[in-house]
Motif scaffolding. Structure first.
Motif, PDB file in Angstrom:
ATOM      1  N   PHE A  88       0.677  -1.086   0.007  1.00 31.27           N
ATOM      2  CA  PHE A  88      -0.038   0.034  -0.155  1.00 31.27           C
ATOM      3  C   PHE A  88       1.094   1.052  -0.093  1.00 31.27           C
ATOM      4  N   HIS A  89       0.914   2.042  -1.107  1.00 36.20           N
ATOM      5  CA  HIS A  89       1.822   3.100  -1.060  1.00 36.20           C
ATOM      6  C   HIS A  89       2.380   3.885  -0.240  1.00 36.20           C
ATOM      7  N   GLN A  90       1.649   4.078   0.962  1.00 42.45           N
ATOM      8  CA  GLN A  90       2.306   4.815   1.987  1.00 42.45           C
ATOM      9  C   GLN A  90       2.706   6.422   1.651  1.00 42.45           C
ATOM     10  N   LEU A  91       1.721   6.768   0.724  1.00 44.00           N
ATOM     11  CA  LEU A  91       1.836   8.215   0.325  1.00 44.00           C
ATOM     12  C   LEU A  91       1.081   8.954   1.457  1.00 44.00           C
ATOM     13  N   LEU A  92       1.437  10.159   1.788  1.00 40.41           N
ATOM     14  CA  LEU A  92       0.888  10.909   2.839  1.00 40.41           C
ATOM     15  C   LEU A  92      -0.268  11.693   2.521  1.00 40.41           C
ATOM     16  N   PRO A  93      -1.437  11.541   2.703  1.00 39.84           N
ATOM     17  CA  PRO A  93      -2.732  12.076   2.243  1.00 39.84           C
ATOM     18  C   PRO A  93      -2.934  13.726   2.174  1.00 39.84           C
ATOM     19  N   GLU A  94      -2.218  14.278   3.247  1.00 40.10           N
ATOM     20  CA  GLU A  94      -2.143  15.582   3.354  1.00 40.10           C
ATOM     21  C   GLU A  94      -1.314  16.348   2.258  1.00 40.10           C
ATOM     22  N   PHE A  95      -0.333  15.645   1.694  1.00 46.26           N
ATOM     23  CA  PHE A  95       0.433  16.073   0.616  1.00 46.26           C
ATOM     24  C   PHE A  95       0.052  15.822  -0.784  1.00 46.26           C
ATOM     25  N   THR A  96       0.268  16.667  -1.706  1.00 45.92           N
ATOM     26  CA  THR A  96       0.160  16.578  -3.043  1.00 45.92           C
ATOM     27  C   THR A  96       1.131  15.281  -3.573  1.00 45.92           C
ATOM     28  N   LEU A  97       1.062  14.970  -4.724  1.00 38.78           N
ATOM     29  CA  LEU A  97       1.766  13.858  -5.266  1.00 38.78           C
ATOM     30  C   LEU A  97       3.161  14.393  -5.426  1.00 38.78           C
ATOM     31  N   LEU A  98       3.348  15.772  -5.907  1.00 39.93           N
ATOM     32  CA  LEU A  98       4.673  16.339  -6.138  1.00 39.93           C
ATOM     33  C   LEU A  98       5.475  16.279  -4.766  1.00 39.93           C
ATOM     34  N   ARG A 120       9.209  16.386 -10.334  1.00 40.62           N
ATOM     35  CA  ARG A 120       8.356  16.766 -11.306  1.00 40.62           C
ATOM     36  C   ARG A 120       8.851  16.020 -12.712  1.00 40.62           C
ATOM     37  N   SER A 121      10.056  15.620 -12.929  1.00 46.98           N
ATOM     38  CA  SER A 121      10.740  15.228 -14.012  1.00 46.98           C
ATOM     39  C   SER A 121      10.276  13.775 -13.803  1.00 46.98           C
ATOM     40  N   LEU A 122      10.509  13.103 -12.572  1.00 44.61           N
ATOM     41  CA  LEU A 122      10.338  11.496 -12.196  1.00 44.61           C
ATOM     42  C   LEU A 122       8.773  11.450 -12.494  1.00 44.61           C
ATOM     43  N   LEU A 123       7.845  12.215 -12.154  1.00 46.38           N
ATOM     44  CA  LEU A 123       6.354  11.919 -12.398  1.00 46.38           C
ATOM     45  C   LEU A 123       6.097  12.040 -13.959  1.00 46.38           C
ATOM     46  N   VAL A 124       6.605  12.860 -14.757  1.00 47.92           N
ATOM     47  CA  VAL A 124       6.675  12.850 -16.167  1.00 47.92           C
ATOM     48  C   VAL A 124       6.909  11.594 -16.797  1.00 47.92           C
ATOM     49  N   LYS A 125       8.156  11.164 -16.573  1.00 45.73           N
ATOM     50  CA  LYS A 125       8.906  10.089 -16.924  1.00 45.73           C
ATOM     51  C   LYS A 125       8.043   8.825 -16.457  1.00 45.73           C
ATOM     52  N   LEU A 126       7.088   8.637 -15.294  1.00 50.01           N
ATOM     53  CA  LEU A 126       6.478   7.650 -15.082  1.00 50.01           C
ATOM     54  C   LEU A 126       4.851   7.701 -15.402  1.00 50.01           C
ATOM     55  N   GLY A 127       4.708   8.627 -16.338  1.00 51.73           N
ATOM     56  CA  GLY A 127       3.427   8.835 -16.874  1.00 51.73           C
ATOM     57  C   GLY A 127       2.442   9.452 -16.192  1.00 51.73           C
ATOM     58  N   LEU A 128       2.746  10.427 -15.222  1.00 47.54           N
ATOM     59  CA  LEU A 128       2.107  11.121 -14.195  1.00 47.54           C
ATOM     60  C   LEU A 128       2.016  12.400 -14.296  1.00 47.54           C
ATOM     61  N   GLU A 129       2.303  12.906 -15.553  1.00 47.14           N
ATOM     62  CA  GLU A 129       2.311  14.297 -15.723  1.00 47.14           C
ATOM     63  C   GLU A 129       0.713  14.767 -15.537  1.00 47.14           C
ATOM     64  N   GLY A 130       0.718  16.055 -15.276  1.00 44.05           N
ATOM     65  CA  GLY A 130      -0.478  16.665 -15.009  1.00 44.05           C
ATOM     66  C   GLY A 130      -1.357  16.085 -13.705  1.00 44.05           C
ATOM     67  N   ARG A 131      -0.784  15.372 -12.976  1.00 45.22           N
ATOM     68  CA  ARG A 131      -1.185  14.848 -11.752  1.00 45.22           C
ATOM     69  C   ARG A 131      -0.410  15.440 -10.470  1.00 45.22           C
ATOM     70  N   GLU A 132       0.533  16.390 -10.702  1.00 45.77           N
ATOM     71  CA  GLU A 132       1.535  16.740  -9.686  1.00 45.77           C
ATOM     72  C   GLU A 132       0.779  17.380  -8.391  1.00 45.77           C
ATOM     73  N   THR A 133      -0.463  18.170  -8.701  1.00 46.87           N
ATOM     74  CA  THR A 133      -0.843  18.904  -7.506  1.00 46.87           C
ATOM     75  C   THR A 133      -2.196  17.916  -6.872  1.00 46.87           C
ATOM     76  N   HIS A 134      -2.496  16.891  -7.539  1.00 47.21           N
ATOM     77  CA  HIS A 134      -3.446  15.858  -6.674  1.00 47.21           C
ATOM     78  C   HIS A 134      -2.972  15.425  -5.556  1.00 47.21           C
ATOM     79  N   ARG A 135      -4.017  15.074  -4.637  1.00 47.34           N
ATOM     80  CA  ARG A 135      -3.530  14.222  -3.566  1.00 47.34           C
ATOM     81  C   ARG A 135      -3.753  12.778  -3.622  1.00 47.34           C
ATOM     82  N   PRO A 136      -3.211  12.064  -2.968  1.00 45.24           N
ATOM     83  CA  PRO A 136      -3.460  10.680  -3.220  1.00 45.24           C
ATOM     84  C   PRO A 136      -4.746  10.066  -3.232  1.00 45.24           C
ATOM     85  N   THR A 137      -5.717  10.690  -2.388  1.00 40.88           N
ATOM     86  CA  THR A 137      -7.181  10.226  -2.650  1.00 40.88           C
ATOM     87  C   THR A 137      -7.708  10.539  -3.637  1.00 40.88           C
TER      88      THR A 137
END
Length: 222
Positions: A88-98, A120-137
């Motif tokens: 389970f990814h263990q991303l912190l829900p109060e922070f954005t993906l970036l 930001r560069s890694l998110l683009v490489k992994l196909g998550l461009e445009g999702r930077e400001t989204h939260r995990p939920t």
């Protein structure tokens, strides 16, 4: 790259690992497989410095025995050299993906701009461009796991440890995550050590470590 010598682990009267010797080779995907209770996750945690072996066991990273490092130095070593991806990814829900992806770099002392640019560069490489400001939920399970991989990569670690990373995903996202691991091996020379029950992932791995009853029963290398 990583060598273990005489790794055992006991919890109370239960001996979970029994005199494990193992070498992890760089630039390869190593799968650790076996039935529940075989000791796979305990071994992964010891390899990843999250858990100490019993006295007498050694975990060597390029010749340095990390089991002898004091807590502060071990934490710094872990931050700079090791990445983790959990079931389970263990991303912190109060922070954005970036922000989630950048966090290990910030902890390592890199400037906020450098950390955010790299994230930001890694998110683009992994196909998550445009999702930077989204939260995990606000994201799918597959997107969250790709973000967790980006977070694991941000400090350019020597090795990435993954514990059942596709266990919570549907078949499509599971296949996509597996492809990503091998793509990163090929394009970035990334080293992965993965505990998995997924037979297809294990079959594709460069090295398969078979465990049972706290022992390594066999190792298959391609």
């Amino acid at each position: 790259m990583i060598q273990t010598s005489h790794i055992s682990k006991t919890f109370g009267s239960l001996r979970v690992l029994k005199d494990i010797d193992l070498t992890i080779e760089p630039g390869r995907v190593t799968a650790i497989v076996g039935p529940s209770g075989a000791g796979k996750t305990t071994l992964l945690q010891i390899l990843g410095t999250l858990l100490a072996p019993d006295a007498g066991g050694q975990v060597l990273y390029d010749g340095t025995d990390v089991t002898t490092l004091p807590d502060g130095r071990l934490s710094a070593f872990r931050n700079r050299n090791i990445g983790f991806v959990f079931q389970f990814h263990q991303l912190l829900p109060e922070f954005t993906l970036l922000e989630n992806v950048a966090m290990p770099a910030l902890i390592a002392g890199r400037s906020r701009k450098e950390a955010m640019d790299e994230a930001r560069s890694l998110l683009v490489k992994l196909g998550l461009e445009g999702r930077e400001t989204h939260r995990p939920t606000e994201l799918s399970g597959g997107e969250c796991q790709r973000a967790a991989v980006a977070r694991a990569l941000i400090n350019k670690p020597a090795v990435i440890f993954a514990d059942e990373p596709s266990g919570s995903l549907d078949s499509h996202n599971r296949a996509e995550l597996h492809r990503l691991f091998f793509q990163l091996r090929d394009t970035m020379g990334a080293t992965f050590v993965i505990v998995t029950h997924d037979e297809s992932l294990a079959a594709d791995a460069d090295t398969i470590v078979h465990m049972a009853d706290g022992y390594i029963k066999s190792i298959d290398r391609k």
